[in-house]
Design a protein around this motif. Structure first.
Motif, mmCIF file in Angstrom:
data_model
loop_
_atom_site.group_PDB
_atom_site.id
_atom_site.type_symbol
_atom_site.label_atom_id
_atom_site.label_comp_id
_atom_site.label_asym_id
_atom_site.label_seq_id
_atom_site.Cartn_x
_atom_site.Cartn_y
_atom_site.Cartn_z
ATOM 1 N N ASP A 1 -17.129 23.382 21.646
ATOM 2 C CA ASP A 1 -18.380 24.054 21.811
ATOM 3 C C ASP A 1 -18.445 24.826 20.688
ATOM 4 O O ASP A 1 -17.385 25.442 20.119
ATOM 5 C CB ASP A 1 -18.194 24.932 22.949
ATOM 6 C CG ASP A 1 -18.342 24.458 24.459
ATOM 7 O OD1 ASP A 1 -18.846 23.170 24.350
ATOM 8 O OD2 ASP A 1 -17.933 25.240 25.521
ATOM 9 N N LEU A 2 -19.769 24.896 20.119
ATOM 10 C CA LEU A 2 -20.211 25.579 18.770
ATOM 11 C C LEU A 2 -20.687 27.071 19.552
ATOM 12 O O LEU A 2 -21.696 27.061 20.520
ATOM 13 C CB LEU A 2 -21.292 25.160 18.107
ATOM 14 C CG LEU A 2 -21.752 25.999 16.976
ATOM 15 C CD1 LEU A 2 -20.596 26.069 15.761
ATOM 16 C CD2 LEU A 2 -23.017 25.166 16.094
ATOM 17 N N HIS A 3 -20.130 28.150 19.054
ATOM 18 C CA HIS A 3 -20.541 29.305 19.539
ATOM 19 C C HIS A 3 -20.913 30.146 18.211
ATOM 20 O O HIS A 3 -20.019 30.723 17.685
ATOM 21 C CB HIS A 3 -19.431 29.843 20.364
ATOM 22 C CG HIS A 3 -19.908 31.283 21.137
ATOM 23 N ND1 HIS A 3 -20.215 30.827 22.475
ATOM 24 C CD2 HIS A 3 -20.204 32.130 21.022
ATOM 25 C CE1 HIS A 3 -20.480 31.946 23.038
ATOM 26 N NE2 HIS A 3 -20.646 32.993 22.160
ATOM 27 N N THR B 1 -18.259 28.574 10.628
ATOM 28 C CA THR B 1 -17.183 27.988 9.708
ATOM 29 C C THR B 1 -16.105 27.537 10.444
ATOM 30 O O THR B 1 -15.291 26.587 9.573
ATOM 31 C CB THR B 1 -17.043 29.376 8.845
ATOM 32 O OG1 THR B 1 -16.377 30.638 9.604
ATOM 33 C CG2 THR B 1 -18.197 29.884 8.291
ATOM 34 N N VAL B 2 -15.411 27.924 11.287
ATOM 35 C CA VAL B 2 -14.185 27.216 12.080
ATOM 36 C C VAL B 2 -14.386 25.972 12.427
ATOM 37 O O VAL B 2 -13.616 25.080 12.439
ATOM 38 C CB VAL B 2 -13.913 28.329 13.213
ATOM 39 C CG1 VAL B 2 -12.323 27.369 13.814
ATOM 40 C CG2 VAL B 2 -13.425 29.666 12.733
ATOM 41 N N LEU B 3 -15.491 25.694 13.032
ATOM 42 C CA LEU B 3 -15.792 24.023 13.194
ATOM 43 C C LEU B 3 -15.936 23.509 12.013
ATOM 44 O O LEU B 3 -15.302 22.440 11.976
ATOM 45 C CB LEU B 3 -17.454 24.084 13.917
ATOM 46 C CG LEU B 3 -17.786 23.026 14.036
ATOM 47 C CD1 LEU B 3 -17.054 21.851 14.998
ATOM 48 C CD2 LEU B 3 -19.131 22.785 14.431
ATOM 49 N N MET B 4 -16.545 24.082 10.787
ATOM 50 C CA MET B 4 -16.392 23.155 9.536
ATOM 51 C C MET B 4 -14.832 23.088 9.015
ATOM 52 O O MET B 4 -14.574 21.785 8.417
ATOM 53 C CB MET B 4 -17.421 23.845 8.375
ATOM 54 C CG MET B 4 -18.642 23.819 8.557
ATOM 55 S SD MET B 4 -19.640 24.133 7.207
ATOM 56 C CE MET B 4 -19.243 25.815 6.986
ATOM 57 N N MET C 1 -18.398 27.533 3.116
ATOM 58 C CA MET C 1 -19.850 27.099 3.158
ATOM 59 C C MET C 1 -20.011 25.779 3.124
ATOM 60 O O MET C 1 -21.199 25.234 3.562
ATOM 61 C CB MET C 1 -20.619 28.036 2.161
ATOM 62 C CG MET C 1 -20.637 29.595 2.486
ATOM 63 S SD MET C 1 -21.461 30.166 3.944
ATOM 64 C CE MET C 1 -20.148 30.697 4.888
ATOM 65 N N ASP C 2 -19.279 25.077 2.204
ATOM 66 C CA ASP C 2 -19.288 23.510 2.284
ATOM 67 C C ASP C 2 -18.061 23.067 1.669
ATOM 68 O O ASP C 2 -17.041 23.842 1.401
ATOM 69 C CB ASP C 2 -20.546 22.994 1.446
ATOM 70 C CG ASP C 2 -20.460 23.872 -0.148
ATOM 71 O OD1 ASP C 2 -19.707 23.417 -0.937
ATOM 72 O OD2 ASP C 2 -21.146 24.541 -0.148
ATOM 73 N N LYS D 1 -8.101 27.438 16.939
ATOM 74 C CA LYS D 1 -8.927 26.364 17.998
ATOM 75 C C LYS D 1 -8.680 26.612 19.557
ATOM 76 O O LYS D 1 -9.416 27.017 20.383
ATOM 77 C CB LYS D 1 -8.383 24.729 17.872
ATOM 78 C CG LYS D 1 -9.204 23.936 18.814
ATOM 79 C CD LYS D 1 -8.505 22.531 18.613
ATOM 80 C CE LYS D 1 -9.553 21.526 19.533
ATOM 81 N NZ LYS D 1 -8.957 20.249 19.500
ATOM 82 N N GLU D 2 -7.185 26.957 19.817
ATOM 83 C CA GLU D 2 -6.986 27.337 21.097
ATOM 84 C C GLU D 2 -7.344 28.729 21.560
ATOM 85 O O GLU D 2 -7.513 29.035 22.571
ATOM 86 C CB GLU D 2 -5.353 27.144 21.438
ATOM 87 C CG GLU D 2 -4.831 25.898 21.249
ATOM 88 C CD GLU D 2 -3.309 25.777 21.126
ATOM 89 O OE1 GLU D 2 -2.719 26.850 20.981
ATOM 90 O OE2 GLU D 2 -2.670 24.698 20.834
#
Length: 432
Positions: free
Chosen positions: A266-268, A242-245, A210-211, A87-88
């Motif tokens: 932020d989603l990127h 996928t890191v956000l998930m 993916m889920d 994350k960082e």
């Protein structure tokens, strides 16, 4: 109790509303204790991991178990995948994600020059309630991969101080095909010439989901959208899709918590991969479609539909690269989703609810069945609906070929998985 003993005692047949027999072929107990889970299947104890020297990591990788002829695997991921550091790092590219895995999770950073990560998906998802009052989420993961046999995996994670979860991973994204043969080439001939078994890149599996569903009963899946990639620039931390998930599964206990957390980062989405939206649900019965859409100033077709394609039909750029979807729209009234924008703010777009046909037939089938049944389905009927909207292999359609179908019981912490459209052979996993 060993799984083979449990299997003999629990093998049952379930018939549902005019669907094929729903046979419980394996029950895999994913205990929330620190005990090792016993799962029947081939264990890759003799396969090397050339980038790993740590004995504990090597033991973990070699414990991966083949549950279905090299197409479906189970892994209890016990190493630290360093989510806080990820994350960082605010990684915004697929190459950056590969680099993070090599430099922080592997013990030797050397890798093939063409090491890559690429993901896409044409999928279907829905939420419902069972007659017993349990909340469920159904999901198909569709992607053709040139119709090559892939290696899918159910991965269990139990990060210290965070939520335990199970997630489904497409091993192809990081070079794995059937039987865990590994090579990064998209060329089948080159792959067959150079394929080898090397478990090193499994270290990246926690970031290739993916889920998935966590112990609090929160579940999430990602679905492909045509158009520009979301690339926000308002918060301190940037996370890829996928890191956000992974971040949400490890930390969010509900849909509301997930939305709050998404607004804090932020989603990127890396260039060239289209865009994505998410479907989320939780054990309270709440569910939502989460889309990143254009702001009020730029809701105009000339900003939204302006991709430039190369000779292979791939997006190579945009006429307005500074105008990207950046506003999170939360829709809690949608009981299903596929591969077009749901938000009415996207009505003017060819990718939106009025004009797009990408996944529209699948969406209409799910919407009809759910509406006719007042959003109440048994788990078996939910799997039957996933069968109804599953996709066969297609040589021309990338977002085809259902790799897996899963029904998450959010109330019971249970996941039932069918691989490669084999709906007569589901696998059932319990998280708690």
């Amino acid at each position: 109790m060993r799984i083979n003993e449990l299997f003999k005692k629990t093998l049952t047949s379930i018939s549902a509303l005019n669907i094929l027999p729903f046979v419980l072929t394996a029950t895999l107990l994913l205990s929330c204790s620190d005990d090792t889970t016993d799962v029947d299947g081939r264990i890759y104890t003799d396969v090397p991991a050339s980038l790993i020297s740590d004995p504990a990591k090597l033991k973990m990788l070699q414990s991966i178990q083949d549950l279905d002829d090299g197409r479906f695997f189970y892994l209890d991921y016990t190493a630290d995948y360093k989510l806080d550091l990820m994350k960082e790092s605010s990684i915004t590219t697929n190459a950056g994600l590969i680099g993070f895995v090599l430099n922080n999770l592997c013990d030797s950073p050397k890798a093939p020059a063409n090491a890559k990560l690429n993901y896409d998906a044409g999928c279907s998802a829905f939420a419902a309630q069972t007659p017993e009052g349990k909340y469920i989420m159904g999901r198909n993961f569709d992607y053709s991969h040139g119709n090559e046999p892939i290696a899918a995996a159910l991965v269990r994670t139990a990060p210290k101080g965070k939520l335990k979860s199970i997630s489904l991973v497409d091993g192809y994204w990081i070079g794995y095909r059937q039987n865990l043969y590994h090579n990064f080439s998209d060329d089948v001939k080159v792959f067959n010439e150079k394929k080898k078994q090397d478990l090193s890149y499994i270290m990246g599996f926690p970031y290739l989901l993916m889920d998935g569903m966590n112990e609090a009963g929160f579940a999430i899946c990602v679905l492909h959208l045509d158009g520009k990639p979301t690339q926000q620039n308002g918060n301190a931390y940037k996370l890829t899709t996928t890191v956000l998930m992974r971040y949400l599964l490890d930390n969010a206990r509900s849909v509301d918590e997930a939305v709050r957390m998404m607004k804090e980062v932020d989603l990127h989405v890396p260039d060239g991969n289209g865009n994505y939206h998410f479907y989320v649900a939780d054990a309270t019965g709440k569910h939502a479609v989460l889309e990143y859409v254009w702001d009020e100033e730029h809701r105009d077709a000339r900003f939204i539909d302006d991709e430039i394609y190369d000779s292979n039909g791939k997006i190579k750029g945009f006429n307005y690269p500074d105008v990207l979807p950046n506003t999170l729209h939360v829709m809690t009234d949608k009981h299903c989703v596929s591969n077009f924008y749901i938000s009415p703010t996207m009505d003017c777009s060819a990718k939106g609810p009025l004009k797009s046909q990408h996944g529209k037939t699948r969406y209409d089938i799910m919407d009809f069945v759910l509406t006719q049944n007042n959003d109440c389905l048994t788990e078996a009927r939910a799997m039957s609906l996933l069968d109804d909207v599953s996709q066969a292999e297609s040589p021309t359609e990338v977002t085809s070929h259902t790799q897996w179908s899963v029904v998450y019981n959010l109330s019971e912490g249970k996941a039932t998985v069918c691989v490669n459209r084999n709906f007569s052979k589901p696998f059932t996993f319990y998280l708690k």
